[in-house]
Design an enzyme around this catalytic site. Structure first.
Site, PDB file in Angstrom:
ATOM      1  N   HIS A 108      47.450  17.838 -91.804  1.00 40.19           N
ATOM      2  CA  HIS A 108      48.866  17.487 -91.696  1.00 40.19           C
ATOM      3  C   HIS A 108      49.523  18.020 -90.424  1.00 40.19           C
ATOM      4  O   HIS A 108      50.640  17.627 -90.096  1.00 40.19           O
ATOM      5  CB  HIS A 108      49.626  17.992 -92.924  1.00 40.19           C
ATOM      6  CG  HIS A 108      49.440  17.115 -94.124  1.00 40.19           C
ATOM      7  ND1 HIS A 108      48.307  17.152 -94.904  1.00 40.19           N
ATOM      8  CD2 HIS A 108      50.231  16.154 -94.667  1.00 40.19           C
ATOM      9  CE1 HIS A 108      48.416  16.262 -95.867  1.00 40.19           C
ATOM     10  NE2 HIS A 108      49.570  15.642 -95.757  1.00 40.19           N
TER      11      HIS A 108
ATOM     12  N   ASP B 292      52.447  18.831 -98.982  1.00 37.11           N
ATOM     13  CA  ASP B 292      51.565  19.315 -97.916  1.00 37.11           C
ATOM     14  C   ASP B 292      52.256  19.731 -96.635  1.00 37.11           C
ATOM     15  O   ASP B 292      51.608  20.344 -95.784  1.00 37.11           O
ATOM     16  CB  ASP B 292      50.445  18.298 -97.657  1.00 37.11           C
ATOM     17  CG  ASP B 292      49.313  18.516 -98.638  1.00 37.11           C
ATOM     18  OD1 ASP B 292      49.108  19.688 -99.020  1.00 37.11           O
ATOM     19  OD2 ASP B 292      48.661  17.553 -99.040  1.00 37.11           O
TER      20      ASP B 292
ATOM     21  N   THR C 208      52.413  11.962 -96.373  1.00 32.52           N
ATOM     22  CA  THR C 208      51.678  13.203 -96.643  1.00 32.52           C
ATOM     23  C   THR C 208      51.121  13.133 -98.052  1.00 32.52           C
ATOM     24  O   THR C 208      51.499  12.274 -98.844  1.00 32.52           O
ATOM     25  CB  THR C 208      52.591  14.446 -96.606  1.00 32.52           C
ATOM     26  OG1 THR C 208      53.437  14.433 -97.775  1.00 32.52           O
ATOM     27  CG2 THR C 208      53.431  14.506 -95.352  1.00 32.52           C
ATOM     28  N   ASP C 209      50.265  14.056 -98.385  1.00 34.11           N
ATOM     29  CA  ASP C 209      49.924  14.251 -99.789  1.00 34.11           C
ATOM     30  C   ASP C 209      50.935  15.259-100.352  1.00 34.11           C
ATOM     31  O   ASP C 209      51.777  15.804 -99.642  1.00 34.11           O
ATOM     32  CB  ASP C 209      48.474  14.711 -99.952  1.00 34.11           C
ATOM     33  CG  ASP C 209      47.958  14.415-101.356  1.00 34.11           C
ATOM     34  OD1 ASP C 209      48.787  14.180-102.254  1.00 34.11           O
ATOM     35  OD2 ASP C 209      46.734  14.432-101.574  1.00 34.11           O
ATOM     36  N   TRP C 210      50.831  15.502-101.623  1.00 34.54           N
ATOM     37  CA  TRP C 210      51.768  16.298-102.432  1.00 34.54           C
ATOM     38  C   TRP C 210      52.030  17.679-101.816  1.00 34.54           C
ATOM     39  O   TRP C 210      51.100  18.455-101.648  1.00 34.54           O
ATOM     40  CB  TRP C 210      51.141  16.434-103.816  1.00 34.54           C
ATOM     41  CG  TRP C 210      51.962  17.085-104.875  1.00 34.54           C
ATOM     42  CD1 TRP C 210      51.984  18.415-105.162  1.00 34.54           C
ATOM     43  CD2 TRP C 210      52.829  16.443-105.809  1.00 34.54           C
ATOM     44  NE1 TRP C 210      52.816  18.646-106.220  1.00 34.54           N
ATOM     45  CE2 TRP C 210      53.361  17.436-106.646  1.00 34.54           C
ATOM     46  CE3 TRP C 210      53.218  15.112-106.022  1.00 34.54           C
ATOM     47  CZ2 TRP C 210      54.243  17.171-107.679  1.00 34.54           C
ATOM     48  CZ3 TRP C 210      54.091  14.852-107.061  1.00 34.54           C
ATOM     49  CH2 TRP C 210      54.604  15.871-107.875  1.00 34.54           C
TER      50      TRP C 210
END
Ligand code: BGC
Length: 778
Positions: free
Chosen positions: A288, A314, A310-312
């Site tokens: 990220h 992150d 993004t992912d959770w």
């Protein structure tokens, strides 16, 4: 709190872009100009709001009594604050568990009403969900095998149809965006998310990924029965050194380019509309925060022009897990400047405040914000959300229909892999008395795995009550009188999946009264980090169960129900037949019963190498040196790779014979295409499907070549006695490898092609760089 229904109904299908008559170019121009016009009216705060994605849980408050009778209690003051005051662009997730389609409609209708009516620019919310094996967060939706099972079908057109079905049922739930498919390679069975992907091979993953993405998106995502897909998790997520989720990966650039990038590249070229980023770090840098990966590789080299989410959590993880940023503001700067377009924040609004401040302070350029917002708005326009912000379940009569269920069953049937069948013990006779036992025998939860009604899948038996477990399906098939069931003692307390002592005496005496035992073992459900393991070997009590059954002398049919290959070496030896059902979904019990009793012929093939030992976790594309004896041949004569079953393996109730593997020339130039043909004949006594798999081997190369690589495959049905010639066109360029300079190179020399037991050789006469060196290093 009532939603103004008339308004929502007014939206439905009114003025959907008339894309069917217009050319793609016209649409693009029209969308682009609508985006430009809208952006010219937006403030910085509104733009940053669009880049903010919150989970529905962030808008809940159990203490507040405003709700919709939903599985979540919404705090309408919070909803207004986020949607109206901050103008967030996206909401995700389901709250605690699945909603009905009516509840989804009401919920999303409410969000859209606020976004459209109560904000200055009226920008619809982009709702996203993990609809990964069917619309798994909607009650009554059709659930089919998880991706690992889809991969085991080796049937891309079936996978495409199943994804199409998901797109339809997801839109029936009012949701236009799914976080699927996973294109991470499952090359290490220790990693807990193997079952969410298409197995270990880049080519199989790419083909299945293309099929799934195309089933979701079709040719036009404004079509109200299609959704935007989100390929994930870019990149290198599946190969942490420890085998545990979200821990550091060390991936050399050559390996990244050779194995991990290709499935993403193919999906991007096909028209991927969004992509989710790897939560972990690669070579010491969290992805990220990696400009080289997010901008140079993804946006420039791979030419990805869609939305990067993004992912959770992150961005905040750059502070809390990775320790590369001192606070959330610095983390936000790193991620947005690296190339993130939307943050799955997901619980609060601090990200938006940080980002607005960063732009005002000149730490994040406005051009970066505009670039991100352009992509978000474009996706919303492309999905038709401005014109039709809420699809209505009443227009989706096939939601959860028999037609869809039949397709899911087809998927389950083709995903089941028969691995051992000594003395043709299978199919069983319907007159035999059978004992069904083991922790996975009477449980819908384990057939579906995680991401089923809840994140961890623990409530599936409640939601899928009417679906048949393995036990119920066998009882339905051969009658209750022929089936003895031993709960396998205390399995319901979950003990069997752990190393706890279980009393098994009842089981032994039950086995004495039957002709055959069907022992259903495997894994309980888990998702993400919760699936980290300390041991790939099955729990001791499951091993004990099979051992005990074997002392009765009764034939054992071992059913393995798992999301990744667990070590079952000892249990395989004690069993007469072994069937891996993987995670077949709601129709899995019935599909297995059909196969056990010969009403269907198994055709699934392993999408991964099934290891035999915990120290032999090597995919099939290992190097020659990994399977060679000691240099002088004298010291170690054991082959070093000890797999239980190879990649691509799976038995059928019939047999296929291969002959006449032919190629059109003996020597090829780098730009040539090899025409391959091979004859396949069904020499057994029943019809069946076979997967014809074509592998290539580079015999000598300047970077050590793999022993073999899958290049093509085709699944076909042959009646008994029938034979067909299968043709493949294989471009020489597909045999290129990543060379010492990180370029893709075709190198002259000798190659081999193998299809089943047939092989043939050829020569490539010239060396050619197929893809040039890029200006960034991993
Ligand atoms: C997972 C993603 C998923 C996201 C949203 C994350 O924890 O890693 O795969 O799409 O949650 O639910």
């Amino acid at each position: 709190m009532n939603v103004t229904k008339s308004l929502i109904i007014g939206w439905l299908f009114t003025g959907l872009l008339s894309c069917h008559s217009a050319s793609q170019l016209d649409i693009r121009t029209e969308v682009d100009s609508r985006v430009v016009e809208l952006m010219s009216k937006m403030t910085l705060k509104e733009k940053v709001g669009q880049m903010t994605q919150l989970t529905i849980g962030s808008m809940s408050n159990k203490k507040v009594k405003r709700h919709f009778g939903l599985p979540i209690t919404l705090d309408t003051a919070k909803v207004r604050r986020y949607i109206v005051e901050y103008g967030i662009g996206s909401v995700l997730n389901t709250g605690r568990f699945a909603h009905t389609k009516e509840q989804w409609n009401e919920l999303i209708g409410y969000f859209q009403k606020l976004a459209l009516e109560d904000t200055k620019n009226g920008i619809p919310i982009l709702y996203g969900i993990d609809a990964i094996h069917g619309t798994n967060y909607t009650v009554g939706a059709t659930l089919y095998p998880q991706q690992v099972g889809l991969a085991a079908t080796w049937n891309p057109s079936l996978v495409e149809e199943l994804a199409e079905l998901t797109a339809y049922e997801t839109r029936a739930s009012g949701i236009p965006w799914t976080f699927s498919p996973v294109l991470d390679l499952g090359i290490d069975p220790r990693w807990p998310r193997i079952w969410e992907g298409f197995g270990e091979d880049p080519y199989l993953t790419a083909q299945m990924g293309l099929a799934m993405q195309s089933g979701f998106q079709g040719d036009d995502i404004s079509d109200s029965s299609r959704v935007a897909a989100c390929i994930k998790h870019f990149i290198g997520y599946s190969n942490p050194r420890s085998g545990k989720d979200r821990t550091p990966a060390w991936i050399p650039e050559r390996m990244m380019r050779e194995l991990f990038i290709p499935p993403f590249k193919e999906a991007i070229n096909q028209g991927a509309t969004s992509i989710m980023i790897n939560s972990g770090e690669v070579n010491g840098i969290p992805v990220h925060a990696n400009y080289d990966i997010l901008t140079k590789l993804l946006k420039k080299e791979l030419n990805f022009s869609g939305l990067v989410v993004t992912d959770w959590y992150d961005i905040y993880n750059l502070v809390e897990r990775h320790h590369v940023a001192v606070d959330r503001k610095e983390a936000t700067k790193m991620a947005i400047n690296a190339g993130i377009d939307m943050a799955m924040v997901p619980n609060d609004i601090e990200f938006a405040d940080c980002l607005t401040a960063l732009v005002n302070e000149g730490e994040v350029p406005m051009s970066r914000i505009d670039d991100a917002v352009r992509k978000i708005l474009k996706l919303k326009f492309d999905l038709g959300l401005f014109d039709s912000p809420l699809t209505d379940f009443k227009n989706y009569p096939d939601f959860g229909s028999d037609k869809h269920i039949a397709k899911a069953k087809e998927g389950a049937l083709e995903s089941i892999v028969l691995l051992k069948n000594d003395n043709d013990i299978l199919p069983l006779s319907k007159r035999q008395k059978v004992l069904v036992c083991g922790p996975n025998s009477d449980n819908m939860r384990v057939l579906n795995g995680g991401w089923s009604y809840t994140w961890q899948g623990q409530m599936t038996d409640q939601f899928a009550k009417e679906k048949l477990t393995i036990l119920e399906a066998i009882q339905g098939k051969v009658g209750h009188d022929n089936v003895l069931f031993e709960k396998g003692v205390a399995y319901s307390k979950g003990k069997y999946w752990k190393d706890e002592i279980v009393d098994m005496k009842a089981l032994e005496s039950a086995a004495m009264n039957v002709d055959v035992v069907v022992a259903c073992i495997g894994e309980n459900t888990y998702t993400e980090k919760q699936g980290d393991l300390d041991d790939l070997v099955l729990s001791v009590n499951q091993k004990e169960l099979v051992k005990l059954l074997s002392t009765t002398g009764k034939p054992i049919v071992l059913v393995i129900n798992e999301g990744r290959p667990r070590i079952i070496r000892d249990e395989v030896k004690l069993s007469d037949a072994v069937i891996d059902v993987l995670l077949p979904g709601n129709e899995g019990g019935e599909a297995l019963a059909d196969i056990l009793y010969g009403d269907a012929n198994p055709s699934g093939k392993l999408p991964f190498t099934y290891p035999s030992y915990t120290n032999d976790l090597i995919p099939y594309f290992y190097k020659y040196s990994e399977a060679s004896p000691h240099a002088d041949g004298s010291e170690y004569n054991d082959p070093f790779i000890k797999s239980q079953w190879p990649f691509g393996f799976g038995l059928s109730y019939t047999k296929f014979k291969y002959s006449n593997l032919k190629i059109d020339k003996e020597e090829y130039g780098a730009n040539d295409v090899i025409s391959v043909s091979v004859d396949v004949e069904n020499i057994g006594d029943r019809g069946g499907k076979e997967v014809v798999q074509l592998y290539s081997s580079d015999l000598v190369a300047s970077v050590t070549p793999s022993v073999k690589r899958l290049r093509k495959f085709e699944k076909l049905y042959l009646n008994e006695g029938e034979s067909k010639t299968v043709f493949f066109e294989l471009p020489i360029k597909d045999l290129a490898f990543v060379d010492r300079n990180y370029q893709k190179l075709i190198e002259k020399g000798d190659f081999k092609i193998t299809v089943a037991d047939q092989s043939t050789s050829f020569n490539v006469s010239e060396t050619l760089v197929v893809e040039k060196l890029q200006d960034w290093r991993l």
